[in-house]
Write a protein that holds these residues in place. Structure first.
Motif, PDB file in Angstrom:
ATOM      1  N   ILE A 108      55.274  -3.886  10.256  1.00  0.00           N
ATOM      2  CA  ILE A 108      54.860  -5.263  11.634  1.00  0.00           C
ATOM      3  C   ILE A 108      55.688  -6.765  10.888  1.00  0.00           C
ATOM      4  CG2 ILE A 108      53.590  -7.030  12.560  1.00  0.00           C
ATOM      5  CD1 ILE A 108      51.659  -5.050  12.601  1.00  0.00           C
ATOM      6  N   VAL A 109      55.365  -6.670   9.710  1.00  0.00           N
ATOM      7  CA  VAL A 109      55.361  -7.955   9.333  1.00  0.00           C
ATOM      8  C   VAL A 109      57.097  -8.325   8.974  1.00  0.00           C
ATOM      9  CG1 VAL A 109      55.120  -7.723   6.479  1.00  0.00           C
ATOM     10  CG2 VAL A 109      54.248 -10.078   7.355  1.00  0.00           C
ATOM     11  N   LYS A 110      57.922  -7.290   8.743  1.00  0.00           N
ATOM     12  CA  LYS A 110      58.896  -7.553   8.164  1.00  0.00           C
ATOM     13  C   LYS A 110      59.796  -7.972   9.583  1.00  0.00           C
ATOM     14  CE  LYS A 110      59.653  -3.566   6.169  1.00  0.00           C
ATOM     15  NZ  LYS A 110      59.488  -2.000   5.330  1.00  0.00           N
ATOM     16  N   THR A 111      59.188  -8.455  10.764  1.00  0.00           N
ATOM     17  CA  THR A 111      59.741  -9.187  11.931  1.00  0.00           C
ATOM     18  C   THR A 111      60.134 -10.925  11.654  1.00  0.00           C
ATOM     19  OG1 THR A 111      58.056  -8.846  12.666  1.00  0.00           O
ATOM     20  CG2 THR A 111      58.675  -7.739  13.689  1.00  0.00           C
ATOM     21  N   ALA A 112      58.788 -10.918  10.477  1.00  0.00           N
ATOM     22  CA  ALA A 112      59.008 -12.217  10.067  1.00  0.00           C
ATOM     23  C   ALA A 112      60.312 -12.917   9.080  1.00  0.00           C
ATOM     24  CB  ALA A 112      57.570 -12.948   9.501  1.00  0.00           C
ATOM     25  N   LEU A 124      57.931 -11.835  20.817  1.00  0.00           N
ATOM     26  CA  LEU A 124      57.011 -12.136  19.699  1.00  0.00           C
ATOM     27  C   LEU A 124      55.429 -12.789  20.080  1.00  0.00           C
ATOM     28  CD1 LEU A 124      59.389 -13.881  16.777  1.00  0.00           C
ATOM     29  CD2 LEU A 124      58.118 -11.553  17.621  1.00  0.00           C
ATOM     30  N   VAL A 125      55.884 -14.339  20.916  1.00  0.00           N
ATOM     31  CA  VAL A 125      54.344 -14.237  21.626  1.00  0.00           C
ATOM     32  C   VAL A 125      53.510 -13.154  22.380  1.00  0.00           C
ATOM     33  CG1 VAL A 125      53.533 -15.279  23.502  1.00  0.00           C
ATOM     34  CG2 VAL A 125      55.103 -16.494  22.440  1.00  0.00           C
ATOM     35  N   ASP A 126      54.299 -12.408  22.494  1.00  0.00           N
ATOM     36  CA  ASP A 126      53.833 -11.159  23.582  1.00  0.00           C
ATOM     37  C   ASP A 126      52.866 -10.268  22.642  1.00  0.00           C
ATOM     38  OD1 ASP A 126      54.036 -12.074  25.972  1.00  0.00           O
ATOM     39  OD2 ASP A 126      56.214 -10.763  25.846  1.00  0.00           O
ATOM     40  N   LEU A 127      53.817  -9.776  21.499  1.00  0.00           N
ATOM     41  CA  LEU A 127      53.271  -9.216  20.189  1.00  0.00           C
ATOM     42  C   LEU A 127      51.758  -9.793  19.731  1.00  0.00           C
ATOM     43  CD1 LEU A 127      53.662  -6.153  19.103  1.00  0.00           C
ATOM     44  CD2 LEU A 127      55.825  -7.407  17.249  1.00  0.00           C
ATOM     45  N   ASP A 128      51.925 -11.500  19.776  1.00  0.00           N
ATOM     46  CA  ASP A 128      51.386 -11.737  19.303  1.00  0.00           C
ATOM     47  C   ASP A 128      49.809 -11.212  19.944  1.00  0.00           C
ATOM     48  OD1 ASP A 128      49.917 -13.459  16.980  1.00  0.00           O
ATOM     49  OD2 ASP A 128      49.188 -14.824  18.732  1.00  0.00           O
ATOM     50  N   HIS A 129      49.781 -11.483  21.398  1.00  0.00           N
ATOM     51  CA  HIS A 129      48.361 -10.903  22.408  1.00  0.00           C
ATOM     52  C   HIS A 129      48.108 -10.012  21.265  1.00  0.00           C
ATOM     53  CE1 HIS A 129      50.158 -14.175  24.868  1.00  0.00           C
ATOM     54  NE2 HIS A 129      49.978 -15.079  23.931  1.00  0.00           N
ATOM     55  N   MET A 130      49.037  -8.426  21.665  1.00  0.00           N
ATOM     56  CA  MET A 130      48.432  -7.884  21.633  1.00  0.00           C
ATOM     57  C   MET A 130      48.239  -6.919  19.662  1.00  0.00           C
ATOM     58  SD  MET A 130      51.003  -4.387  21.144  1.00  0.00           S
ATOM     59  CE  MET A 130      50.386  -2.290  21.188  1.00  0.00           C
ATOM     60  N   ILE A 188      65.608  -6.225  18.544  1.00  0.00           N
ATOM     61  CA  ILE A 188      64.712  -5.865  19.228  1.00  0.00           C
ATOM     62  C   ILE A 188      64.064  -4.538  18.846  1.00  0.00           C
ATOM     63  CG2 ILE A 188      64.400  -4.640  21.896  1.00  0.00           C
ATOM     64  CD1 ILE A 188      64.410  -8.190  22.033  1.00  0.00           C
ATOM     65  N   MET A 189      64.206  -3.266  18.235  1.00  0.00           N
ATOM     66  CA  MET A 189      64.090  -2.391  17.788  1.00  0.00           C
ATOM     67  C   MET A 189      63.242  -2.978  16.483  1.00  0.00           C
ATOM     68  SD  MET A 189      64.874   0.500  19.368  1.00  0.00           S
ATOM     69  CE  MET A 189      64.249   1.647  17.835  1.00  0.00           C
ATOM     70  N   ASP A 190      63.351  -3.458  16.302  1.00  0.00           N
ATOM     71  CA  ASP A 190      61.862  -4.218  15.033  1.00  0.00           C
ATOM     72  C   ASP A 190      61.378  -4.661  15.857  1.00  0.00           C
ATOM     73  OD1 ASP A 190      64.116  -3.814  12.750  1.00  0.00           O
ATOM     74  OD2 ASP A 190      64.869  -6.007  12.595  1.00  0.00           O
ATOM     75  N   VAL A 191      60.903  -5.338  16.690  1.00  0.00           N
ATOM     76  CA  VAL A 191      59.334  -5.501  17.444  1.00  0.00           C
ATOM     77  C   VAL A 191      58.983  -4.219  18.191  1.00  0.00           C
ATOM     78  CG1 VAL A 191      59.262  -6.893  19.596  1.00  0.00           C
ATOM     79  CG2 VAL A 191      61.137  -8.008  17.899  1.00  0.00           C
ATOM     80  N   MET A 192      59.812  -3.443  18.595  1.00  0.00           N
ATOM     81  CA  MET A 192      59.689  -2.297  19.511  1.00  0.00           C
ATOM     82  C   MET A 192      58.815  -1.385  17.915  1.00  0.00           C
ATOM     83  SD  MET A 192      62.141   0.801  21.492  1.00  0.00           S
ATOM     84  CE  MET A 192      61.968  -0.100  22.185  1.00  0.00           C
TER      85      MET A 192
END
Length: 235
Positions: A108-112, A124-130, A188-192
């Motif tokens: 997860i943290v690699k998105t940073a 990233l906001v949506d990902l943070d909510h999850m 986007i794949m990283d976020v996925m």
């Protein structure tokens, strides 16, 4: 920490069981902090904090090794039975799940470490909510373990449905975004993958809730449906 365990001929046996459970909760606390820091790093795009989270995964791995050795030693030395054996088995399964959660956090943290446009930051906001929902789930299951609370463990079990729905919703958004902007596909794949890791953490928390129920009730509920688990807890 005092556990509601049977009395033994050896008071030292109780101390050993209490100590190993204490170490599990320390490991759980570390994993919980790892997830908090990972979400913060992702929100702030803080690559330095991301590196710290990844480096601290070694501590999670060390806990697993130490606790696993403690469980092996207890089984060999004490030959536990009944509720004591269930505790040792539940602990062994729990630390395996916690270690896997640690691995998912590192993904997860690699998105940073990426840079995102303003539009992409909404992902990233949506990902943070999850992620915040998953963090609550992790915190509650550790509390259920600490208190040996089967009802709270069952609450965690049911929360996984919410995580699965959030996962599906975000994936639909990501697919739409990739179709609209093919150039953004690698990012986007990283976020996925991060979304997938959060969903897996939810699954691991659900696993731990099942281990807690197994220890308390003496019934393996891993392949039970929700109604069967609820009935087991009520007995």
């Amino acid at each position: 920490m005092e556990l509601n365990l049977d009395k033994h001929i050896s008071g030292q046996f109780n101390k050993e069981l209490e100590q190993v459970l204490s170490h599990v909760l320390e490991m759980g606390g570390l994993v919980e902090n790892q997830l908090k820091d990972a979400l913060t790093a992702m929100n702030d795009l803080d690559s330095s904090l991301a590196d710290t989270v990844i480096a601290n995964d070694n501590k999670v791995n060390s806990y697993e090794t130490i606790i696993d050795e403690e469980c092996t030693r207890i089984i060999a030395k004490r030959q536990p039975a009944a509720i004591d054996l269930r505790l040792v088995l539940a602990i062994a399964k729990t630390i395996a799940d916690l270690e896997r959660i640690g691995d998912e956090i590192c993904r997860i943290v690699k998105t940073a470490r990426d840079k995102y446009s303003n539009e992409q930051k909404q992902l990233l906001v949506d990902l943070d909510h999850m992620g915040r929902k998953v963090l609550i789930m992790l915190s509650k299951v550790l509390n259920a373990l600490a208190r040996m609370d089967s009802n709270e463990a069952f609450e965690v079990y049911q929360m996984d449905t919410q995580i699965d729905k959030a996962y599906e919703a975000i994936n639909r958004q990501l697919m739409t975004y990739m179709m609209e902007d093919p150039r953004a596909i690698p990012k986007i794949m990283d976020v996925m993958w991060a979304t997938r890791s959060l969903e897996r953490i939810g699954d691991r928390c659900q696993n731990i809730s099942e281990h807690v129920i197994y220890f308390i009730k003496g019934t393996d509920v891993r392949h039970f449906n929700r109604d069967q688990i609820k009935q087991t807890i009520a007995q």
